[in-house]
Design a protein around this motif. Sequence first.
Motif, PDB file in Angstrom:
ATOM      1  N   ALA A  13       0.820  -1.209   0.000  1.00  0.00           N
ATOM      2  CA  ALA A  13       0.000   0.000   0.000  1.00  0.00           C
ATOM      3  C   ALA A  13       0.855   1.261   0.000  1.00  0.00           C
ATOM      4  N   MET A  14       1.890   1.297   0.822  1.00  0.00           N
ATOM      5  CA  MET A  14       2.748   2.489   0.900  1.00  0.00           C
ATOM      6  C   MET A  14       3.529   2.712  -0.391  1.00  0.00           C
ATOM      7  N   LEU A  15       3.970   1.630  -0.996  1.00  0.00           N
ATOM      8  CA  LEU A  15       4.739   1.781  -2.233  1.00  0.00           C
ATOM      9  C   LEU A  15       3.839   2.166  -3.401  1.00  0.00           C
ATOM     10  N   VAL A  16       2.613   1.660  -3.431  1.00  0.00           N
ATOM     11  CA  VAL A  16       1.671   2.096  -4.465  1.00  0.00           C
ATOM     12  C   VAL A  16       1.351   3.580  -4.290  1.00  0.00           C
ATOM     13  N   ALA A  17       1.207   4.023  -3.024  1.00  0.00           N
ATOM     14  CA  ALA A  17       0.972   5.446  -2.773  1.00  0.00           C
ATOM     15  C   ALA A  17       2.139   6.285  -3.287  1.00  0.00           C
ATOM     16  N   ALA A  18       3.362   5.808  -3.079  1.00  0.00           N
ATOM     17  CA  ALA A  18       4.536   6.535  -3.582  1.00  0.00           C
ATOM     18  C   ALA A  18       4.533   6.583  -5.111  1.00  0.00           C
ATOM     19  N   VAL A  19       4.149   5.479  -5.745  1.00  0.00           N
ATOM     20  CA  VAL A  19       4.063   5.463  -7.207  1.00  0.00           C
ATOM     21  C   VAL A  19       3.004   6.454  -7.689  1.00  0.00           C
ATOM     22  N   ALA A  20       1.873   6.540  -6.963  1.00  0.00           N
ATOM     23  CA  ALA A  20       0.812   7.477  -7.352  1.00  0.00           C
ATOM     24  C   ALA A  20       1.288   8.919  -7.256  1.00  0.00           C
ATOM     25  N   VAL A  21       2.034   9.252  -6.206  1.00  0.00           N
ATOM     26  CA  VAL A  21       2.578  10.604  -6.062  1.00  0.00           C
ATOM     27  C   VAL A  21       3.584  10.890  -7.179  1.00  0.00           C
ATOM     28  N   ALA A  22       4.418   9.906  -7.503  1.00  0.00           N
ATOM     29  CA  ALA A  22       5.359  10.075  -8.614  1.00  0.00           C
ATOM     30  C   ALA A  22       4.612  10.302  -9.923  1.00  0.00           C
ATOM     31  N   THR A  23       3.501   9.606 -10.117  1.00  0.00           N
ATOM     32  CA  THR A  23       2.703   9.768 -11.332  1.00  0.00           C
ATOM     33  C   THR A  23       2.143  11.178 -11.437  1.00  0.00           C
ATOM     34  N   LEU A  24       1.565  11.678 -10.340  1.00  0.00           N
ATOM     35  CA  LEU A  24       1.056  13.047 -10.337  1.00  0.00           C
ATOM     36  C   LEU A  24       2.174  14.043 -10.601  1.00  0.00           C
ATOM     37  N   GLY A  25       3.285  13.877  -9.890  1.00  0.00           N
ATOM     38  CA  GLY A  25       4.395  14.815 -10.045  1.00  0.00           C
ATOM     39  C   GLY A  25       4.938  14.842 -11.453  1.00  0.00           C
ATOM     40  N   TYR A  26       5.119  13.653 -12.048  1.00  0.00           N
ATOM     41  CA  TYR A  26       5.708  13.670 -13.384  1.00  0.00           C
ATOM     42  C   TYR A  26       4.715  14.103 -14.450  1.00  0.00           C
ATOM     43  N   THR A  27       3.429  13.905 -14.235  1.00  0.00           N
ATOM     44  CA  THR A  27       2.450  14.454 -15.179  1.00  0.00           C
ATOM     45  C   THR A  27       2.620  15.959 -15.291  1.00  0.00           C
ATOM     46  N   MET A  28       2.776  16.621 -14.144  1.00  0.00           N
ATOM     47  CA  MET A  28       2.976  18.070 -14.138  1.00  0.00           C
ATOM     48  C   MET A  28       4.327  18.445 -14.753  1.00  0.00           C
ATOM     49  N   VAL A  29       5.352  17.674 -14.446  1.00  0.00           N
ATOM     50  CA  VAL A  29       6.673  17.931 -15.033  1.00  0.00           C
ATOM     51  C   VAL A  29       6.610  17.805 -16.552  1.00  0.00           C
ATOM     52  N   ALA A  30       5.919  16.778 -17.053  1.00  0.00           N
ATOM     53  CA  ALA A  30       5.836  16.560 -18.497  1.00  0.00           C
ATOM     54  C   ALA A  30       5.119  17.707 -19.192  1.00  0.00           C
ATOM     55  N   VAL A  31       4.016  18.184 -18.602  1.00  0.00           N
ATOM     56  CA  VAL A  31       3.280  19.299 -19.198  1.00  0.00           C
ATOM     57  C   VAL A  31       4.140  20.558 -19.226  1.00  0.00           C
ATOM     58  N   LEU A  32       4.744  20.882 -18.088  1.00  0.00           N
ATOM     59  CA  LEU A  32       5.566  22.094 -18.022  1.00  0.00           C
ATOM     60  C   LEU A  32       6.785  21.987 -18.936  1.00  0.00           C
ATOM     61  N   SER A  33       7.444  20.839 -18.946  1.00  0.00           N
ATOM     62  CA  SER A  33       8.634  20.679 -19.787  1.00  0.00           C
ATOM     63  C   SER A  33       8.290  20.760 -21.265  1.00  0.00           C
ATOM     64  N   GLY A  34       7.151  20.179 -21.667  1.00  0.00           N
ATOM     65  CA  GLY A  34       6.750  20.268 -23.068  1.00  0.00           C
ATOM     66  C   GLY A  34       6.548  21.701 -23.502  1.00  0.00           C
ATOM     67  N   ALA A  35       5.905  22.503 -22.638  1.00  0.00           N
ATOM     68  CA  ALA A  35       5.714  23.917 -22.956  1.00  0.00           C
ATOM     69  C   ALA A  35       7.055  24.643 -23.037  1.00  0.00           C
ATOM     70  N   LEU A  36       7.952  24.346 -22.117  1.00  0.00           N
ATOM     71  CA  LEU A  36       9.260  25.018 -22.100  1.00  0.00           C
ATOM     72  C   LEU A  36      10.086  24.656 -23.332  1.00  0.00           C
ATOM     73  N   TYR A  37      10.050  23.389 -23.737  1.00  0.00           N
ATOM     74  CA  TYR A  37      10.742  23.003 -24.967  1.00  0.00           C
ATOM     75  C   TYR A  37      10.139  23.725 -26.169  1.00  0.00           C
ATOM     76  N   GLY A  38       8.810  23.752 -26.242  1.00  0.00           N
ATOM     77  CA  GLY A  38       8.156  24.346 -27.397  1.00  0.00           C
ATOM     78  C   GLY A  38       8.465  25.815 -27.569  1.00  0.00           C
ATOM     79  N   VAL A  39       8.534  26.569 -26.455  1.00  0.00           N
ATOM     80  CA  VAL A  39       8.841  28.001 -26.546  1.00  0.00           C
ATOM     81  C   VAL A  39      10.341  28.267 -26.466  1.00  0.00           C
ATOM     82  N   ARG A  40      11.128  27.203 -26.415  1.00  0.00           N
ATOM     83  CA  ARG A  40      12.593  27.296 -26.440  1.00  0.00           C
ATOM     84  C   ARG A  40      13.161  28.040 -25.237  1.00  0.00           C
ATOM     85  N   ASN A  41      12.584  27.819 -24.066  1.00  0.00           N
ATOM     86  CA  ASN A  41      13.154  28.383 -22.833  1.00  0.00           C
ATOM     87  C   ASN A  41      14.150  27.368 -22.285  1.00  0.00           C
TER      88      ASN A  41
END
Length: 430
Positions: free
Chosen positions: A122-150
């Motif tokens: 249960a604790m490790l699945v919770a950690a995986v879920a937090v990693a999933t949320l965190g990287y979803t946000m990282v992926a969205v922000l990074s895609g925008a930053l790459y696209g605008v060449r920042n």
Amino acid sequence: MSASDLTGARPPARDRGLTYVLGATVVAGAIGYVIQAVVPAFTGTDEYIAFSVFWSVVYLIVSALSGIQNELTRAAHPTADRKGSGWRSLWGFAGVAAAVAVPTVVATSPLWAPAVFAADVAMLVAAVAVATLGYTMVAVLSGALYGVRNWPAVATMTVSDSALRLIAVTAALALGGGMVALGWAVAVPFLLAFVGVLALSARSIRATLHLDTGIGALGRNSLTTVAAAAATGLMISGLPFLLGLTSPRTNGALLASLILVITLTRAPLVIPLLALQSYLVVTFRDDAHAVRRRVLRLGGALLALTGVLSVLALFVGPWIIVLLYGDRYELPAAAYALIVASAGLTGLLCITGPAVLASGRHGVYLAGWAVASAVLVGGLLLPWEDPARVLTAILAAPAAGVLTHAAGSAVRRRRTGGGPSAGDAERPVE
């Protein structure tokens, strides 16, 4: 790197992009390599297998979600008049993506978590879920930053995430934490890096971001890129996870040795190219007529380097493993050379993939990675003894993927008379 670079007060020149991305990739790759190399030195065989499988699960999900970053990189463009119109759509899409990704991971966890997490499920699945949320946000922000060449903000995201993870994992090891502590040390840095970089770059993105499509089209295209990225993850980050699932009769020492040697010898070739996927998409997209020449040049250089490294691995690989870890991890010398060769082929697939994605050929892009992952899984299910079974699978899989991308490109060239058709760089779907 100054704060003004991150906030967009001094937009970086186009030719500085590769310098920023490569520099950050080298630093982040080195940090990840250190983590992967240090943990087995401070853990027993069984605990190392548990850590490597947990890491593999997290980064398999990360690899899949990087498809969101790839699609946003393709769709995001900077506006010349600093009147960006894509901010609301960007975060609307981020909300939808998170609302799909996190529940999917949690809902499917009974199918895979008990098999790979022997305790503290249960604790490790919770950690995986937090990693999933965190990287979803990282992926969205990074895609925008790459696209605008920042590029400075892209580099900051890449380095800060890895640096925070190194600090957290080191603390967990120093304090004698078990798998739960190590799991959360791997997961939390995604969210922390996202919050920090967003605080520094939000103003710049809001002012300059333009998306060439809406939330619905982003979602549809992302289904393809996420599926392809998931196949990529099975080939690379998810390999220890697959080995754990398909090796019930392999003794622990041999399984740990395969995981360790594959991790340490493949990373220098594969991880940098994997981290450069969005950069390659941008550069191929913006110079569509030079794509074939660039692929041949980059691929040739990579294969030449792979040949040299394979020979070196044959002679010095076993010696280095014994020097670092004693006699706990052992493989035949030839296995080291073949593992490095498989890394070169996988790296080549990381070049042909962005080349076809940049011109909007989502179907061909997906097919290459899907064929490769299918061959990998099929090879791992062969009734052969290890390490022959694993070596056959990891060599055949990327070769099949590269051939699929090449065949798709050849068909497209015949249809268009030998070159990219007008609008290839902008076409969002095949």
